[in-house]
Write an enzyme that holds these catalytic residues in place. Structure first.
Site, PDB file in Angstrom:
ATOM      1  N   SER A 157       7.914  -7.193 -16.928  1.00  0.00           N
ATOM      2  CA  SER A 157       8.783  -7.639 -18.145  1.00  0.00           C
ATOM      3  C   SER A 157       9.590  -9.178 -17.785  1.00  0.00           C
ATOM      4  O   SER A 157       9.010 -10.277 -17.911  1.00  0.00           O
ATOM      5  CB  SER A 157       9.760  -6.295 -18.518  1.00  0.00           C
ATOM      6  OG  SER A 157      10.765  -6.511 -19.311  1.00  0.00           O
ATOM      7  N   ASP A 254       6.225  -1.983 -27.717  1.00  0.00           N
ATOM      8  CA  ASP A 254       7.131  -3.018 -26.736  1.00  0.00           C
ATOM      9  C   ASP A 254       7.647  -4.530 -27.529  1.00  0.00           C
ATOM     10  O   ASP A 254       6.815  -4.582 -28.277  1.00  0.00           O
ATOM     11  CB  ASP A 254       6.024  -3.677 -26.215  1.00  0.00           C
ATOM     12  CG  ASP A 254       6.934  -4.023 -24.588  1.00  0.00           C
ATOM     13  OD1 ASP A 254       7.789  -4.716 -25.727  1.00  0.00           O
ATOM     14  OD2 ASP A 254       6.720  -3.853 -23.624  1.00  0.00           O
ATOM     15  N   HIS A 284       8.103  -0.437 -23.688  1.00  0.00           N
ATOM     16  CA  HIS A 284       8.294  -1.460 -22.577  1.00  0.00           C
ATOM     17  C   HIS A 284       8.781  -0.240 -21.708  1.00  0.00           C
ATOM     18  O   HIS A 284       9.572   0.896 -21.336  1.00  0.00           O
ATOM     19  CB  HIS A 284       9.576  -1.528 -22.802  1.00  0.00           C
ATOM     20  CG  HIS A 284      10.087  -2.575 -22.034  1.00  0.00           C
ATOM     21  ND1 HIS A 284       9.300  -4.397 -22.159  1.00  0.00           N
ATOM     22  CD2 HIS A 284      11.217  -2.885 -20.890  1.00  0.00           C
ATOM     23  CE1 HIS A 284       9.505  -5.266 -20.982  1.00  0.00           C
ATOM     24  NE2 HIS A 284      10.581  -4.491 -20.724  1.00  0.00           N
TER      25      HIS A 284
END
Length: 312
Positions: A157, A254, A284
């Site tokens: 991320s 995502d 995500h």
């Protein structure tokens, strides 16, 4: 329209456990107090150690968390890791659940950088912290028992975004040659969430409003404007040639899916060996459901890719 029906069924319990919160200045302090995942048992043959090293010039000392095998592997590879959290959350210790199994499986050493968080420390502070952690890893390769020719960067991320930016910075400064970059759903483009995107992405865990807040905190200005540095948002780099072999994985739902696809395509066009995966029905942070079949498959893919670059 909700996209819940598109989520892999084994990931739905993760959605029910995850706080349904949009990140903002009002909830940031509360979010920083959320409990980290419980660490795995300490009988996995992995040692975790926190140390402090000199930070970037003019900054305070930098925290590093080192994960290494109890039984050192001769000539092991090394990974400089950056944790996730939208640039505003997270700690290196909070990544133990993810990193300890990697060390156990690969026999590598992972140095996780506890970079300063935004908005208290905006760009360039976080990336300079990461560079200081990378420089320390190279300088202490002998002490760590790792081969300096097999050191790469990794992150998830926002940590994946910092890892991608760090690869660019290392290339451009020319002081440390990376063996690879390994990026899981990396946050690399401040324009995502500012311009319209596929409505089927970004409903869960990290949405467009959270993304705008994270980038605003990191940049100190509204995201999507002119002259954003590629050392903050790697997708802004005009030239990707000369970057190390790359692994990128993301989920089909995502928010970062399309920016990750575009970055992988640009890496390939620049002649960078690149492996890319889109996991169907994945949201995500989907690896927060370790027992899901898709997470196990994705983790096997990551281990296989890291094995190739760490062991040669």
């Amino acid at each position: 329209m909700s996209t819940r029906h598109l989520v892999d069924p084994e990931l739905l319990p993760l959605l029910d456990l995850w706080p349904a919160v949009t990140m903002s200045a009002e909830v940031l302090e509360q979010a920083r107090g959320w409990p980290a995942p419980p660490p795995p048992a300490d009988d996995d043959g992995v040692v975790m150690e926190r140390i402090s090293v000199p930070g970037p010039e003019g900054a305070s000392d930098l925290g590093l968390v080192i994960f290494r095998p109890v039984k050192p592997v001769q000539g092991a590879g090394g990974i400089c890791h950056m944790h996730g959290g939208g640039f505003v959350l997270g700690t290196s210790e909070g990544s133990a659940t993810r990193l300890r199994p990697m060390v156990a499986a690969l026999g590598c050493v992972i140095v996780s950088v506890d970079y300063r968080l935004a908005p208290e420390t905006p760009f360039p502070g976080p990336i300079e912290d990461c560079y200081a952690g990378l420089a320390w890893t190279f300088a202490n390769a002998a002490r760590l028992g790792i081969d300096p020719a097999r050191i790469g960067v990794m992150g998830e991320s926002a940590g994946g975004g910092l890892a991608a930016a760090l690869a660019l910075l290392a290339r451009d400064r020319g002081e440390h040659r990376l063996a690879f970059q390994h990026l899981l759903y990396p946050m690399i483009d401040d324009r995502t969430g500012v311009i319209d995107g596929d409505p089927l992405t970004g409903e869960f865990i990290w949405n467009r409003d959270s993304n705008r807040f994270g980038w605003q905190a990191m940049l100190g200005v509204a995201p999507g404007g002119e002259a954003v540095s590629p050392y903050a948002a790697a997708a802004r780099a005009e030239d990707l040639a000369g970057l190390p072999p790359t692994y990128i994985a993301t989920g089909s739902l995502d928010l970062f899916r399309d920016e990750n696809i575009a970055y992988a395509q640009r890496l390939l066009a620049a002649g960078v060996p690149t492996e890319f995966h889109i996991w169907p029905g994945a949201i995500h942070g989907f690896d927060g459901a370790p027992e899901a079949a898709i997470t196990r498959e994705a983790n096997q893919s990551r281990i296989a890719a890291l094995c190739r670059v760490l062991r040669g």
